[in-house]
Write an enzyme that holds these catalytic residues in place. Structure first.
Site, short mmCIF file in Angstrom:
data_model
loop_
_atom_site.label_atom_id
_atom_site.label_comp_id
_atom_site.label_asym_id
_atom_site.label_seq_id
_atom_site.Cartn_x
_atom_site.Cartn_y
_atom_site.Cartn_z
N TRP A 46 -10.22 57.83 11.47
CA TRP A 46 -11.18 56.74 11.71
C TRP A 46 -10.62 55.73 12.70
O TRP A 46 -11.35 55.24 13.56
CB TRP A 46 -11.62 56.09 10.41
CG TRP A 46 -12.35 57.06 9.53
CD1 TRP A 46 -12.00 57.50 8.29
CD2 TRP A 46 -13.58 57.76 9.86
NE1 TRP A 46 -12.91 58.42 7.83
CE2 TRP A 46 -13.89 58.59 8.77
CE3 TRP A 46 -14.43 57.76 10.96
CZ2 TRP A 46 -15.02 59.41 8.74
CZ3 TRP A 46 -15.57 58.57 10.94
CH2 TRP A 46 -15.84 59.39 9.85
N ASP A 81 -11.66 47.79 8.87
CA ASP A 81 -12.64 48.79 8.45
C ASP A 81 -12.48 48.99 6.95
O ASP A 81 -11.48 49.54 6.48
CB ASP A 81 -12.38 50.10 9.21
CG ASP A 81 -13.34 51.23 8.81
OD1 ASP A 81 -14.10 51.06 7.84
OD2 ASP A 81 -13.31 52.28 9.49
N LYS A 102 -19.99 55.06 0.66
CA LYS A 102 -18.85 55.34 -0.21
C LYS A 102 -18.87 54.46 -1.45
O LYS A 102 -18.79 54.96 -2.55
CB LYS A 102 -17.54 55.17 0.55
CG LYS A 102 -17.22 56.36 1.44
CD LYS A 102 -17.26 56.06 2.89
CE LYS A 102 -17.13 57.32 3.73
NZ LYS A 102 -16.98 57.02 5.14
#
Ligand SMILES: *Cc1c(COP(=O)(O)O)cnc(C)c1O
Length: 364
Positions: free
Chosen positions: A104, A176, A200
């Site tokens: 990511w 993030d 999530k």
């Protein structure tokens, strides 16, 4: 319920709290006394305003978000933030510092490089991202426009907890939080911006939460598309265009559920208990092995391996047959990964560990 629900260890979209699913089901056709579904409601209506502003108020309370921060409900997933952040924040010296801890952050780096200079100040790529590299402020650029970190690495199973957030002086920190928002406590005032895709820990896919300090809004590059400018959405309270109304409604129900569970600190306590059960098992097993350096282990994503590919495949198949699904690891790590977000109950981990113990006895 007509069928038994499984224990779903998917990395995302992932398990949601059953009581929230059931409440949404109850309200699915008629929301309150509106005579319509939330999906059929105008985003300009009073009823929807109550939903979106109520969700924002609950999130502010849960995360203790200071008043000088704006909360946005956007679309495009976490991945759109990889472009939005440089377009809006890389505006003074056209450079930023990045911590490279997995896929990511690599994607965020690649996207930011389209708009300015990226300086990777720390990386754990040498050991397949199995640890968090040292974050030494002496190596940071004091003129960087921002400092970027992935706070929980969903694929590799590491995290940077609140007490490890480095001091960057006046350089705003960007985090993030896609896979650990509302799962462990962070002091929001340490950050310039945090973001999280919903699928999530917050609800169904479709909405991305951005929390941004007000002084960072309104300085986007000239080339920034209207929809990718934080100022557009801040000015209109996330109602510039049609927002993902149902996903926002659902995330709002999840916020209420987290409040009922006792808030973020209570969630963190449960998550620590869950993670400890699984890591203790791995540490004591002669067959299973965790892949992450112990002090950097995530509370949310737990990768582990067996000695051979054959055993990995056998375990995944037998686990599935016993109601433990989506345990296959990411292709770059192999083996297994158990994602144990907020909605996974302690009982799910206890049963998984019991099953792993049985598998170990049968396969040693
Ligand atoms: C899932 C994830 C993303 C990407 O989210 P999308 O909504 O699929 O774009 C970004 N960062 C982290 C840490 C993630 O876990």
């Amino acid at each position: 319920m007509s069928m038994n629900r499984v224990y779903n260890f998917s990395a995302g979209p992932s398990m949601l709290p059953l009581e929230v699913l059931e409440q949404a089901q109850k309200e699915f056709v008629c929301y309150g006394n509106t005579g319509m579904s939330v999906m059929e409601m105008s985003h300009r209506s009073k009823d929807f305003e109550n939903i979106i502003f109520g969700a924002e108020a609950d999130l502010r309370e849960l995360m203790n978000i200071p008043d000088n921060y704006t909360v946005l409900f956007l679309q495009g997933g976490g991945s759109t933030q990889f472009a939005m952040i440089p377009l809006n924040l890389m505006n003074k010296n056209n450079k930023a510092d990045f911590v490279k801890t997995g896929q990511w952050s690599k994607k965020a780096i690649a996207e930011a490089q389209r708009y300015g200079t990226v300086n990777v100040v720390a990386s754990s790529e040498d050991k397949t991202f199995s640890y968090i590299p040292e974050l030494d402020p002496a190596k940071f650029d004091k003129d960087a426009d921002y400092f970027y970190m992935t706070l929980n690495n969903t694929i590799y199973g590491t995290h940077i907890p609140d007490n490890m957030i480095p001091d960057t002086g006046n350089v705003p920190k960007v985090g993030d939080m896609s896979s650990n928002i509302l799962a462990e406590r962070y002091d929001i005032s340490k950050f310039g911006l945090i973001f999280a895709g919903a699928q999530k820990n917050l609800g169904p896919a479709g909405v991305t939460v951005v929390i941004i300090r007000n002084d960072l809004i309104g300085n986007a590059m000239d080339i920034t598309p209207t929809m990718l400018n934080y100022a557009t959405h801040a000015k209109e309270k996330s109602l510039y265009n049609t927002p993902p109304t149902y996903s926002i409604y659902f995330a709002g129900l999840v916020f209420k559920w987290v409040k009922k569970m006792g808030g973020v600190d209570a969630m963190e306590k449960i998550n620590r208990e869950k993670a400890a059960i699984l890591y203790d098992f791995l540490d004591n097993s002669k067959l299973f092995k965790g892949t992450v350096r112990p002090q950097d282990r995530s509370l949310m994503n737990v990768p582990f391996i067996l000695p051979t590919e054959e055993l990995n495949a056998k375990f995944i198949a037998e686990a599935k047959a016993n109601g433990f699904v989506n345990l296959k690891g990411h292709r770059t790590v192999g083996g297994m990964r158990a994602s144990i977000y907020n909605a996974m109950p302690v009982e799910g981990i206890k049963k998984l560990v019991e099953f792993m113990g049985k598998f170990e006895v049968e396969n040693k």
